[in-house]
Design an enzyme around this catalytic site. Sequence first.
Site, PDB file in Angstrom:
ATOM      1  N   ASP A   1      -7.002  -1.245  -4.564  1.00 26.92           N
ATOM      2  CA  ASP A   1      -8.056  -0.868  -3.619  1.00 26.92           C
ATOM      3  C   ASP A   1      -8.992   0.172  -4.233  1.00 26.92           C
ATOM      4  O   ASP A   1     -10.201   0.143  -4.002  1.00 26.92           O
ATOM      5  CB  ASP A   1      -7.452  -0.321  -2.327  1.00 26.92           C
ATOM      6  CG  ASP A   1      -6.639  -1.348  -1.567  1.00 26.92           C
ATOM      7  OD1 ASP A   1      -6.883  -2.555  -1.738  1.00 26.92           O
ATOM      8  OD2 ASP A   1      -5.741  -0.936  -0.804  1.00 26.92           O
TER       9      ASP A   1
ATOM     10  N   ASP B   1       0.854  -1.189   0.000  1.00 32.30           N
ATOM     11  CA  ASP B   1       0.000   0.000   0.000  1.00 32.30           C
ATOM     12  C   ASP B   1       0.887   1.235   0.000  1.00 32.30           C
ATOM     13  O   ASP B   1       2.014   1.203   0.498  1.00 32.30           O
ATOM     14  CB  ASP B   1      -0.910   0.016   1.232  1.00 32.30           C
ATOM     15  CG  ASP B   1      -2.017  -1.022   1.164  1.00 32.30           C
ATOM     16  OD1 ASP B   1      -2.443  -1.373   0.053  1.00 32.30           O
ATOM     17  OD2 ASP B   1      -2.468  -1.472   2.234  1.00 32.30           O
TER      18      ASP B   1
END
Length: 165
Positions: A129, A113
């Site tokens: 995401d 991330d």
Amino acid sequence: MLYIVLAVLMIALDQAVKYWAFTSLQAQQTIPLIENVFHLTYVENRGAAFSMFAQFDSRWIFVTLAVVISVIIGVALCKGWMQNALGRWSLVLVAAGALGNAIDRVIHGFVVDLFDFRLIHFPVFNVADIFICVGGLLFVLYFLFFHKDDDNKDNSQIVERDNHE
């Protein structure tokens, strides 16, 4: 076929951004683009969405889930269950995001991330995401406003016949 090509391109974009984060951003940990508002921050997410279930090794559960969801989406697209482009694109986005994160889990054992909105203390996330969230939102909009249930269509025809008799 177009949906498959575009899903592959979306997955490639996600993987390219994560590759950059893994090879370059990891050493720096964070790059403030707008100080205390938006940073690029390297995070290893070992759980599900927003690090849920990170306390145990859930990698293969989520890889299996992503593959199963993607197969179901593929069947739905092939069978024409989505009645318009909005419905189809919602599924393509979800599948691309799920598979993008699954690739990370298989290769690294975690999801990379990097997008860090610090102003609102939002969890750090990635391109996959974004695809999943946007696809999920479009899916809800599709079902709320555009999907025509075959049962309702049959019932409306029965009501129309009853009114004419």
